[in-house]
Design a protein around this motif. Structure first.
Motif, mmCIF file in Angstrom:
data_model
loop_
_atom_site.group_PDB
_atom_site.id
_atom_site.type_symbol
_atom_site.label_atom_id
_atom_site.label_comp_id
_atom_site.label_asym_id
_atom_site.label_seq_id
_atom_site.Cartn_x
_atom_site.Cartn_y
_atom_site.Cartn_z
ATOM 1 N N VAL D 126 0.804 -1.215 0.000
ATOM 2 C CA VAL D 126 0.000 0.000 0.000
ATOM 3 C C VAL D 126 0.838 1.267 0.000
ATOM 4 O O VAL D 126 0.308 2.346 -0.221
ATOM 5 C CB VAL D 126 -0.980 0.029 1.195
ATOM 6 N N GLN D 127 2.143 1.123 0.256
ATOM 7 C CA GLN D 127 2.945 2.348 0.252
ATOM 8 C C GLN D 127 3.837 2.493 -0.972
ATOM 9 O O GLN D 127 4.386 3.555 -1.200
ATOM 10 C CB GLN D 127 3.815 2.398 1.517
ATOM 11 N N SER D 128 3.955 1.425 -1.748
ATOM 12 C CA SER D 128 4.906 1.496 -2.851
ATOM 13 C C SER D 128 4.421 2.424 -3.947
ATOM 14 O O SER D 128 3.296 2.292 -4.429
ATOM 15 C CB SER D 128 5.101 0.114 -3.458
ATOM 16 N N ASP D 129 5.287 3.312 -4.320
ATOM 17 C CA ASP D 129 4.983 4.120 -5.495
ATOM 18 C C ASP D 129 5.649 3.512 -6.707
ATOM 19 O O ASP D 129 5.295 3.802 -7.838
ATOM 20 C CB ASP D 129 5.496 5.545 -5.285
ATOM 21 N N HIS D 130 6.612 2.649 -6.455
ATOM 22 C CA HIS D 130 7.368 2.064 -7.551
ATOM 23 C C HIS D 130 6.718 0.754 -7.956
ATOM 24 O O HIS D 130 6.424 -0.103 -7.128
ATOM 25 C CB HIS D 130 8.796 1.815 -7.065
ATOM 26 N N LEU D 131 6.473 0.601 -9.243
ATOM 27 C CA LEU D 131 5.724 -0.568 -9.716
ATOM 28 C C LEU D 131 6.400 -1.877 -9.328
ATOM 29 O O LEU D 131 5.744 -2.831 -8.926
ATOM 30 C CB LEU D 131 5.581 -0.513 -11.238
ATOM 31 N N ILE D 132 7.720 -1.916 -9.455
ATOM 32 C CA ILE D 132 8.393 -3.186 -9.194
ATOM 33 C C ILE D 132 8.378 -3.521 -7.711
ATOM 34 O O ILE D 132 8.171 -4.663 -7.326
ATOM 35 C CB ILE D 132 9.842 -3.132 -9.724
ATOM 36 N N SER D 133 8.566 -2.512 -6.882
ATOM 37 C CA SER D 133 8.526 -2.839 -5.460
ATOM 38 C C SER D 133 7.102 -3.200 -5.066
ATOM 39 O O SER D 133 6.880 -4.060 -4.214
ATOM 40 C CB SER D 133 9.104 -1.709 -4.611
ATOM 41 N N LEU D 134 6.128 -2.574 -5.708
ATOM 42 C CA LEU D 134 4.743 -2.971 -5.464
ATOM 43 C C LEU D 134 4.556 -4.454 -5.795
ATOM 44 O O LEU D 134 3.983 -5.223 -5.019
ATOM 45 C CB LEU D 134 3.799 -2.113 -6.315
ATOM 46 N N TYR D 135 5.104 -4.857 -6.933
ATOM 47 C CA TYR D 135 4.979 -6.266 -7.322
ATOM 48 C C TYR D 135 5.686 -7.170 -6.323
ATOM 49 O O TYR D 135 5.171 -8.214 -5.938
ATOM 50 C CB TYR D 135 5.564 -6.473 -8.721
ATOM 51 N N PHE D 136 6.856 -6.731 -5.904
ATOM 52 C CA PHE D 136 7.620 -7.520 -4.926
ATOM 53 C C PHE D 136 6.787 -7.798 -3.677
ATOM 54 O O PHE D 136 6.627 -8.929 -3.236
ATOM 55 C CB PHE D 136 8.919 -6.776 -4.589
ATOM 56 N N PHE D 137 6.224 -6.732 -3.120
ATOM 57 C CA PHE D 137 5.450 -6.925 -1.891
ATOM 58 C C PHE D 137 4.181 -7.722 -2.170
ATOM 59 O O PHE D 137 3.712 -8.494 -1.345
ATOM 60 C CB PHE D 137 5.113 -5.572 -1.276
ATOM 61 N N TRP D 138 3.646 -7.507 -3.336
ATOM 62 C CA TRP D 138 2.429 -8.217 -3.740
ATOM 63 C C TRP D 138 2.657 -9.727 -3.686
ATOM 64 O O TRP D 138 1.868 -10.473 -3.101
ATOM 65 C CB TRP D 138 2.087 -7.777 -5.163
ATOM 66 N N GLU D 139 3.766 -10.172 -4.264
ATOM 67 C CA GLU D 139 4.056 -11.608 -4.240
ATOM 68 C C GLU D 139 4.361 -12.070 -2.820
ATOM 69 O O GLU D 139 4.038 -13.192 -2.451
ATOM 70 C CB GLU D 139 5.235 -11.940 -5.159
ATOM 71 N N LEU D 140 4.967 -11.175 -2.060
ATOM 72 C CA LEU D 140 5.275 -11.549 -0.686
ATOM 73 C C LEU D 140 3.986 -11.791 0.107
ATOM 74 O O LEU D 140 3.933 -12.685 0.954
ATOM 75 C CB LEU D 140 6.113 -10.452 -0.027
ATOM 76 N N THR D 141 2.948 -11.029 -0.192
ATOM 77 C CA THR D 141 1.679 -11.299 0.493
ATOM 78 C C THR D 141 1.165 -12.680 0.109
ATOM 79 O O THR D 141 0.683 -13.423 0.952
ATOM 80 C CB THR D 141 0.593 -10.261 0.161
ATOM 81 N N SER D 142 1.290 -13.024 -1.167
ATOM 82 C CA SER D 142 0.823 -14.345 -1.590
ATOM 83 C C SER D 142 1.585 -15.444 -0.873
ATOM 84 O O SER D 142 1.008 -16.438 -0.440
ATOM 85 C CB SER D 142 1.022 -14.536 -3.093
ATOM 86 N N ILE D 143 2.897 -15.238 -0.748
ATOM 87 C CA ILE D 143 3.720 -16.280 -0.135
ATOM 88 C C ILE D 143 3.409 -16.403 1.347
ATOM 89 O O ILE D 143 3.226 -17.500 1.864
ATOM 90 C CB ILE D 143 5.211 -15.953 -0.360
ATOM 91 N N SER D 144 3.305 -15.258 2.031
ATOM 92 C CA SER D 144 3.045 -15.373 3.463
ATOM 93 C C SER D 144 1.645 -15.927 3.686
ATOM 94 O O SER D 144 1.415 -16.688 4.627
ATOM 95 C CB SER D 144 3.253 -14.045 4.174
ATOM 96 N N SER D 145 0.728 -15.584 2.801
ATOM 97 C CA SER D 145 -0.609 -16.161 2.925
ATOM 98 C C SER D 145 -0.562 -17.672 2.714
ATOM 99 O O SER D 145 -1.201 -18.434 3.447
ATOM 100 C CB SER D 145 -1.527 -15.497 1.895
ATOM 101 N N PHE D 146 0.243 -18.094 1.742
ATOM 102 C CA PHE D 146 0.429 -19.534 1.507
ATOM 103 C C PHE D 146 0.921 -20.228 2.772
ATOM 104 O O PHE D 146 0.390 -21.255 3.201
ATOM 105 C CB PHE D 146 1.433 -19.709 0.369
ATOM 106 N N LEU D 147 1.921 -19.632 3.391
ATOM 107 C CA LEU D 147 2.493 -20.262 4.580
ATOM 108 C C LEU D 147 1.496 -20.277 5.732
ATOM 109 O O LEU D 147 1.430 -21.229 6.504
ATOM 110 C CB LEU D 147 3.772 -19.525 4.988
ATOM 111 N N LEU D 148 0.723 -19.205 5.825
ATOM 112 C CA LEU D 148 -0.232 -19.146 6.935
ATOM 113 C C LEU D 148 -1.388 -20.114 6.733
ATOM 114 O O LEU D 148 -1.851 -20.749 7.672
ATOM 115 C CB LEU D 148 -0.748 -17.717 7.090
ATOM 116 N N ILE D 149 -1.863 -20.223 5.502
ATOM 117 C CA ILE D 149 -2.958 -21.169 5.257
ATOM 118 C C ILE D 149 -2.467 -22.594 5.505
ATOM 119 O O ILE D 149 -3.181 -23.432 6.027
ATOM 120 C CB ILE D 149 -3.502 -21.023 3.823
ATOM 121 N N GLY D 150 -1.195 -22.823 5.127
ATOM 122 C CA GLY D 150 -0.662 -24.158 5.325
ATOM 123 C C GLY D 150 -0.060 -24.361 6.705
ATOM 124 O O GLY D 150 0.709 -25.299 6.908
#
Lengths: 113, 140, 494, 807
Positions: D126-150
């Motif tokens: 939510v704070q990234s103004d840079h597209l690539i860092s936005l993508y980076f954090f975006w995938e990180l949410t998916s990964i941490s969500s994966f770990l938490l669900i599992g």
């Protein structure tokens, strides 16, 4: 002569490939032998078959056969000799371990499950 | 069988030396006429193979107590060493040196580092062929 | 030191010969091979810095002028590849100490690896097309030695297939060189480039270009020439597999990149389009295989094929961004594949099987292994900031710039399949109910795990520290994009 | 202060967690973790006053400056609102988890590491103004969500849900990255702000719609929009604090954030308006309808979340319409964005609260199956009260915050048919209708959730545990959220000034230059004449009737055929990815070398020969040919005859000897073509090779018996012919195209003078190209090493011996 040679080489390749597709390991190795003969002749042909004397410096000779392809072939011959020897021993060991020289019996399972 | 072997073995010894001499000739001729380390090496090893045929493996290995793997390694080292000599002169790798000499009897000859390289080739070829034949032969 | 660029080839070569003198002295074998590799790495780094500061290093052997002797050329691309190959070899050797077994060690295992590195480094460095063939043979012959060493049934069976394919590809290589020699009359790669430009790439050269693609494609396992690879690679022991998986296909990929940027640049509408189509099909084929098998080795092996496709897709775009992406991705893939193979080696050593369905619950007993694997897996899939990301990003960007919208989107989508395939290993092996495992003694486990983990660490640094790499990568891409500097370095003047 | 570094605080703290977990066993690890979100929340509140005046805070650090890739934290109203939600709800969730997760039985360190990783990821998004860092954090949410669900990785359902959520959201993320890259190429910048500034130029670009669709794919998958929502119900396998946090309050809103953030760039496109509004509305309806099918408490909430996310999504889409209508005509569209943000906040409060309630029920009764529950009201009165507050707000009843935003939503939808662009004036009428129907179902499932659980008969026999009220600590967090639900209803405009208007200003920069300009006032009462009021009354009446008759029509869901579901598609796909690919792959990966060779040769031949003809490269030139002599033809015949013998020989011995004869004729060719060195070498080598062949052959007596002639196989023959033809055709053409003179004359000129030799071939071998020779003998050496290894080292024998010994 080059044109004739092109056909001869093609024929050698054809025979080689045909042998490689057979199921006997020994024939396959013989096939690789034919393949390298074909390849060596091809290098020679591609260099041109003209040239009236061998590429050994002699007084008064100007029309040498192209030496470079010959050197390449020599390297290639030696290498294919090494490979053939290795391949033969491999075949020999495979006979011993697998007790067959039939490629169809050397399928190997793609599946582990 | 035994008596026959003696004749065979004696002739073989003679032929062996002839082959070896011939192969050495071929080897040295290589730079100016057809021949060279490779063919020379193969001829030498065919000589040794002949010995193997006449005698059994054990006798030959006592006659010629050679570890062929080491021979291969040394051959490679000689070849590499010849080529690498140029590194110490800071000229491109593989730069050879030669000089022409005029010797009595033999006429114009040259002394060439390339011959040393070819000697490496020779040793490797002999070593390799013998290794192959020996290991297959030893296997029962 | 004008011969500096030969050191990465000659050092392993020299030490391999030394090792032949006392094959049974295991301690010496191990020590000398590690020392040799470390020395090689040091000299390669020196060379890399020299290339960085002074530009392309080239030398024509035997003091002959350029197209007549054999030229060796070290540009940034080749020196980077040489360095990463050497690094992989170091880790593989280290890993081998406690996994390959005394029997193999006393039958020329280490010389085999050193000779193979000689061949690989030589193939990356040579500037002569026939000499490349010779180096290919060196690395192939050592790979034959390594793949069959041990003489287990699977090894013998698969070696036959492996050798047969390579014999065919070598024959094709030779005849292709012969064709090329017939048309342009030279073997020096820079010279070939000049000559082809002179004659404006007639149709026959395009045919030869396709043949080269086939020859190197057989080595690099592109579609439809990859069929031999999966089962052959699965046969030898893990360290050998790691070495093959990380390096051998890359040599083919390198050769395609080199020839398609240096020689065949005048009919890109045909040659590079073909390369692109084949690379996409390669990815498809790799994806199918990576999903089809529940065997950890197979999964990673098919991922090699996917990566080859991705790298070549970048190379086919011929934009500077995409080429840089390809270089980034190429080196990344060498490191990460090496790491992954070593890691699954540890998994196999623990569970005693490579069948995923027989594994489970390892995270409980081997948590560090699990997390390390997960990081490596994410790195492979290109999750930022790990090593695969920047390369893929640049490839995609370059693809878009070249106007290949669908291709680039496809590359992105393929990452999902990669992720799925490697996550499957994580989910099946590390999650789930624990199954009976072989109790590895902790020293052996540590000896196996440490090199793997450090290699993963390298790949993480590679990703996070991309900034330090960019100058090198862009130098490498620059030469590919604009080969005139390469030609100038070899032929001088002009 | 450099806010960009604060993003990473949770992640860095996460590194300490395992250590604390090991060392400090007496205290629940959660207490240490709790400090982080609380402190961050405090830090972010300090920015509130800045943002209210339309200021923003930017800070950055470089990752790969040479590629312009860096982390840029840009905090404006929208980012701040989300940051506060993330840290605020985060703190409550951590507090709740301390009581929810047992410190002795659970691997708490893992849980909190994942959770902190997620917090960093989300703040980054939510704070990234840079597209690539936005993508980076975006995938990180998916990964941490994966770990938490599992997190409970031994359960099948957990693993399934984890993988499913990861596959779908990572897919979206990858597509989004594609969109980002397109945008960055079009705009030549990675900065979102800069892209917004040049948005009008982008709109004409041919890739504009592409990037729009790709970005939306990211948003839709993450925010569980139709048809990608299917991962969310399965994500409920995560521990309940996680569901409350990730899968209702924060992560699933990342997609909404993305849409809001990119509205200024894409609002000009009708694609955007149609897709965002349409998909949103469809999701709203779909989720609310299928929520009633669920029997798992968390399942109901999951579908409800899906539906509410759809609601907000459609409001964001409607908000984009204001780009076309402008602010002047005071149209109703400008309310839509406001309503979206307002509802987003409200949803976070009531849904977070409800999830925690569901967790409490699970924790205290041992089940979440609504069919087993009932009559808990008297046993768990506090829980019941909080649940009532949450559910009524969700149903859109006063005096709870959900009522206010629901009213605004209806207002927004009612106005859509007024919009006379992009065919909205004809199709637009559907929007309020669907919205209304969905709201009715929302009402029904809210009642379903709360009353089925707490009223009716208590069924202790069905419950794994004896039910009792939750411990005090567990009730704190839901109670706080419940209080907020009520409080916001009474002070909506204060909340609006502080939080919502700054966010709206960020979404609609083309309407307002600062938050103060926004002239929207929230009121609970719009007068009798307003259609919204009557719609709400309608919702309550019809909704009540439907709830009353629920048991009559709920079985209808069972009648929906099984194949008719999106989950089936996912399952099919996954099945395809396992067995399908396996079956397909087995078709061609047969293990037979012959088939592989046939594929490869065919491919090579087809590729090469078609290139020859496409490029018109075939050529035969009769110039420069060597003459043909009779003896040459004789050798040709010998060679061909030898080859044919190889092919047709019955015994292998014959074929070996025939191969030898071919080799000797090759040597003869070398003689006549002036290559004495080659001839010599070929002769010797051929002899040695034949000897080797025989030697290998000699050792295999038992195989001699079943020898026979090769059977003719047409397929093989065709492939072989193809290869031969290819070699010949290319050879002819290559030879006819000798376009450049060969370099070899140089060797003839210099061999004697500079290389000191006479035999050019030999000098090339040892000098000009000595490097080749050096490695050629290396190949030989390697072959011999390999042979020694093969002959002497036999591990398979050894293995068998071992096996026998072990027996």
């Amino acid at each position: 002569m080059e044109i004739v040679m092109c056909f001869v080489i093609g024929f050698l390749f054809m025979a080689a490939v045909y042998l490689m597709l057979s199921k006997s390991l020994l024939r396959i190795i013989i096939g690789t032998g034919l393949l390298s003969h074909g390849a060596h002749l091809l290098i020679l042909t591609m260099g041109g078959l003209g040239g009236s004397s061998p590429p050994v410096v002699a007084p008064g000779v100007t029309d040498y056969a192209d030496p470079l392809p010959q050197a390449l072939i020599l390297t290639a011959i030696v290498i294919s000799f090494g490979v053939t020897a290795f391949f033969l021993v491999l075949a020999y060991r495979s006979y011993q371990e697998l007790e067959t020289d039939n490629m169809n019996l050397m399928r190997g399972t793609e599946d582990h499950d | 069988m035994k008596t026959n072997d003696v004749i065979l073995q004696t002739t073989t010894k003679v032929i062996f030396f002839i082959i070896i001499l011939f192969s050495i000739h071929i080897f040295f001729a290589g730079h100016y006429a057809p021949g060279g380390g490779f063919v020379g090496g193969l001829l030498t090893s065919s000589g040794i193979v002949l010995l193997l045929l006449a005698f059994d493996l054990k006798t030959v290995s006592t006659m010629l107590p050679i570890n062929y793997t080491v021979m291969v390694a040394i051959g490679l080292l000689i070849a590499l060493g010849t080529a690498a000599g140029s590194i110490f002169f800071n000229v491109p790798f593989f730069t050879h040196a030669f000089e022409y000499f005029t010797l009595p009897l033999l006429g114009k000859q040259s002394l060439h580092t390339a011959a040393l390289f070819d000697a490496g080739v020779y040793l490797v070829v002999v070593g390799v062929t013998m290794t192959i034949i020996q290991s297959i032969g030893e296997d029962e | 030191m004008i011969n500096l660029l030969l050191f990465p080839i000659l050092l392993p070569f020299f030490f391999a010969m030394i090792l032949l003198l006392f094959p049974k002295k295991l301690f010496l074998q191990r020590t000398i091979s590690i020392v040799a590799l470390a020395l090689t790495a040091v000299f390669t780094i020196i060379l890399m810095l020299k290339v960085k500061s002074d530009g392309i290093q080239a030398i024509t052997l035997g003091s002959w002028p350029a197209p007549f002797g054999i030229s060796m050329v070290s540009d940034m691309l080749s020196v980077l590849l040489v360095l990463s190959s050497t690094i992989i070899a170091i880790f593989v050797v280290w890993y081998s100490f406690s996994s390959i077994g005394k029997e193999r060690e006393s039958f020329f295992y280490y010389p085999g690896i050193l000779f193979m590195l000689t061949g690989v480094n030589g193939a990356f460095t040579t500037g002569d097309i026939f000499n490349m063939f010779v180096f290919f043979e060196v690395l192939l012959m050592s790979s034959y030695l390594l793949i069959v060493l041990g003489g287990e049934k699977v090894q013998l069976r698969e070696s036959i297939k492996y050798i047969l394919v390579n014999v065919i590809s070598s024959a094709l290589f030779v005849i292709t060189v012969a064709y090329l020699y017939s048309v342009v009359g030279t073997l020096n790669m820079a010279d070939i480039s000049v000559k082809i430009a002179q004659i404006d790439q007639p149709g026959i050269i395009t045919v030869i270009a396709v043949l080269f693609l086939v020859v190197f494609g057989l080595k690099g396992a592109i579609f439809p020439l990859f069929f031999w690879l999966p089962s052959s690679y699965a046969a030898p022991p893990i360290p050998v597999l790691a070495l093959f998986g990380a390096l051998l296909t890359k040599v083919g990929v390198y050769a395609i990149m080199r020839t398609y940027t240096l020689f065949f640049t005048l009919d890109q509408g045909f040659t590079h389009e073909l390369l692109m189509v084949l690379s996409i099909l390669t990815i498809v084929a790799g994806c199918i295989g990576a999903l089809a098998y529940f065997d950890v080795k197979k999964i990673i092996i098919y991922n090699i094929i996917i990566a080859v496709g991705v790298i070549l897709f970048g190379a086919s775009q011929m934009t500077e961004t995409a080429l840089m992406g390809s270089v980034f991705y190429l080196i990344h893939d060498i490191l990460i594949k090496g790491a992954l193979f070593l890691l699954i080696g540890v998994i196999i050593a623990i569970t005693g099987t490579s069948n995923l369905r027989k594994m489970g619950g390892l995270i409980k007993t081997y948590p560090m292994l699990g997390w390390t694997y997960l990081i490596a897996a994410f790195g492979l899939a290109g999750i930022p900031p790990l090593s695969g990301f920047v390369g893929k990003l640049l490839i995609v960007q370059g693809g878009f710039e070249a106007g290949n919208l669908w291709g680039s989107i496809f590359i992105l989508a393929s990452s999902l399949v990669v992720l799925l395939s490697v996550m499957r290993i994580f989910i099946y092996a590390f999650w789930g109910e624990p199954v009976q495992v072989i109790k590895l003694d902790s020293i052996q486990y540590r000896n196996l795990f440490t090199p793997a983990a450090i290699l993963v660490g390298f790949s993480v640094i590679y990703g996070v520290g991309s900034e330090w790499l960019v100058p090198y990568m862009s130098d490498a891409a620059e030469v590919l994009y604009n080969p005139s500097t390469y030609i100038k370095a070899v032929l001088g003047g002009a | 202060m450099s806010f960009v570094y604060f993003i990473f605080i949770p992640m860095i703290a996460a590194l300490l967690i395992p250590f604390l977990y090991k060392k400090v066993c007496g205290i629940h690890t959660g207490w240490f973790v709790l400090v982080i979100p609380v402190v961050l929340f405090g830090l972010y509140t300090t920015l509130l006053s800045n943002v209210q005046h339309g200021e923003s805070v930017t800070s950055s650090f470089e990752w790969i400056p040479s590629l312009n890739i860096s982390f840029v934290s840009y905090i404006d109203g929208l980012s701040l609102l989300f940051s506060l939600l993330i840290t605020g709800i985060g703190a409550l969730v951590v507090l709740y988890s301390i009581y929810y997760l047992d410190k002795t039985r659970e691997q708490l360190h893992n849980f909190y590491v994942y959770l902190m990783l997620f917090m960093t990821a989300m703040l980054g998004v939510v704070q990234s103004d840079h597209l690539i860092s936005l993508y980076f954090f975006w995938e990180l949410t998916s990964i941490s969500s994966f770990l938490l669900i599992g997190y409970w990785y031994k359960r099948d359902r957990s693993r399934f849900g984890a993988l499913k959520s990861m596959m779908i959201t990572v897919f979206g993320g990858l597509m989004m990255l594609g969109g980002f890259v397109l945008l960055s190429i079009m705009g030549d910048t990675y900065s979102i702000r800069e892209l917004i500034a040049i948005a009008p130029e982008l709109a004409n670009h041919e890739w504009f719609v592409w990037s729009l669709i790709l970005v939306l794919l990211g948003a839709f998958t993450k925010s569980a929009q139709f048809p990608f929502y299917i991962w969310l119900p399965d994500a409920m396998e995560a521990p309940t604090p996680v569901s409350a946090y990730l899968h209702s309050a924060t992560m699933v809103k990342a997609g909404l954030y993305l849409v809001a953030r990119f509205t200024p760039i894409f609002a000009s496109s009708e694609w955007w308006i149609w897709l965002v509004t349409g998909i949103g509305l469809l999701t709203l309806f779909w989720g609310s309808f299928f929520a009633l099918k669920q029997t798992d408490l968390k399942g109901i909430l999951a579908f409800s979340t899906v539906s509410q996310l759809g609601l907000i999504m459609s409001l964001l889409g409607a908000g984009a319409i204001s780009f076309h209508t402008g602010i002047e005509d005071n149209s109703i569209f400008k309310y839509a964005a406001f309503a979206a943000i307002f509802h987003l906040v409200n949803h976070a409060t009531f849904k977070g609260c409800l999830f925690m309630i569901a967790g409490i029920i699970d924790h205290e009764t041992g089940t979440r199956d609504i069919r087993k529950l009932g009559g808990l009201m008297s046993i768990m009165p506090i829980t019941f009260t909080i649940a009532m507050i949450g559910s009524f707000s969700m149903a859109g009843l006063p005096p709870f915050n959900g009522f206010l935003s629901k009213e605004m939503f209806l207002t927004g939808m009612l106005s859509i048919p007024d919009f006379d662009f992009f065919a909205f004036d004809t199709w637009g009428i559907l929007f309020p209708i669907i919205a209304w129907i969905a709201s009715v179902f929302t009402f029904v499932y809210s009642f379903y959730f709360v009353f089925r659980t707490f009223t009716g008969t208590y069924k202790p026999d069905f419950l794994p545990k004896k039910a009792h009220e939750a411990p005090f600590g567990m009730l704190i967090s839901p109670a706080i959220l419940g209080l907020l639900v009520v409080a916001i209803f009474f002070i909506p405009n204060i909340i609006a000034d502080i939080l919502i208007k700054p966010a709206v200003a960020a979404i609609q920069p083309y309407l307002y230059s600062s938050p103060e300009e926004i002239d929207i006032h929230v009121s609970a009462w719009h007068g009798w004449a307003s259609p919204e009021l009557w719609m709400t009354i309608g919702i309550i009446v019809i909704g009540f009737l439907l709830y009353w008759t629920l048991s009559k029509w709920q079985p209808m869901f069972e009648k929906i055929p099984k194949w008719f579901s999106l989950n089936r598609i996912y399952d099919k796909l996954m099945d395809l990815s396992e067995t399908g690919t396996h079956r397909f792959s087995s078709l061609y990966m047969t293990g037979y070398m012959r088939s592989y060779l046939i594929y490869m040769f065919t491919a090579i031949v087809v590729l090469t020969i078609s290139t020859v003809f496409i490029k018109d490269a075939f050529d035969i030139s009769f110039a420069m040919l060597a003459p043909i002599h009779l003896y040459e033809l004789v050798i040709v015949l010998v060679l061909v005859a030898g080859t044919i013998t190889v092919l047709t020989a019955k015994s292998r011995l014959t074929s070996i000897i025939a191969l030898g004869s071919v080799g000797y004729s090759v040597a003869l060719f070398f003689v006549i073509f002036n290559a004495p060195d080659l001839a010599l070498t070929q002769l010797v080598i051929e002899t040695v090779s034949v000897a080797l062949f025989l030697l290998a052959f000699y050792h295999l007596p038992k195989l001699n018996r079943h020898e026979n002639r090769m059977k003719f196989r047409l397929g093989n023959a065709l492939v072989a012919f193809g290869v031969g033809a290819m070699v010949t055709i290319v050879a002819l053409s290559a030879h006819s195209n000798k376009l450049v003179r060969s370099i070899s004359s140089y060797y003839e000129d210099t061999v004697y003078s500079e290389a000191g030799g006479g035999n050019i071939v030999n000098v090339i071998l040892v000098d000009y190209r000595g490097f080749d020779t050096l490695f050629e003998i290396t190949v030989l050496a390697l072959a011999s090493l390999g042979i020694i290894g093969m002959i002497k080292l036999r591990l398979s024998k050894k293995k068998e011996v071992n096996r026998n010994e072990n027996k």
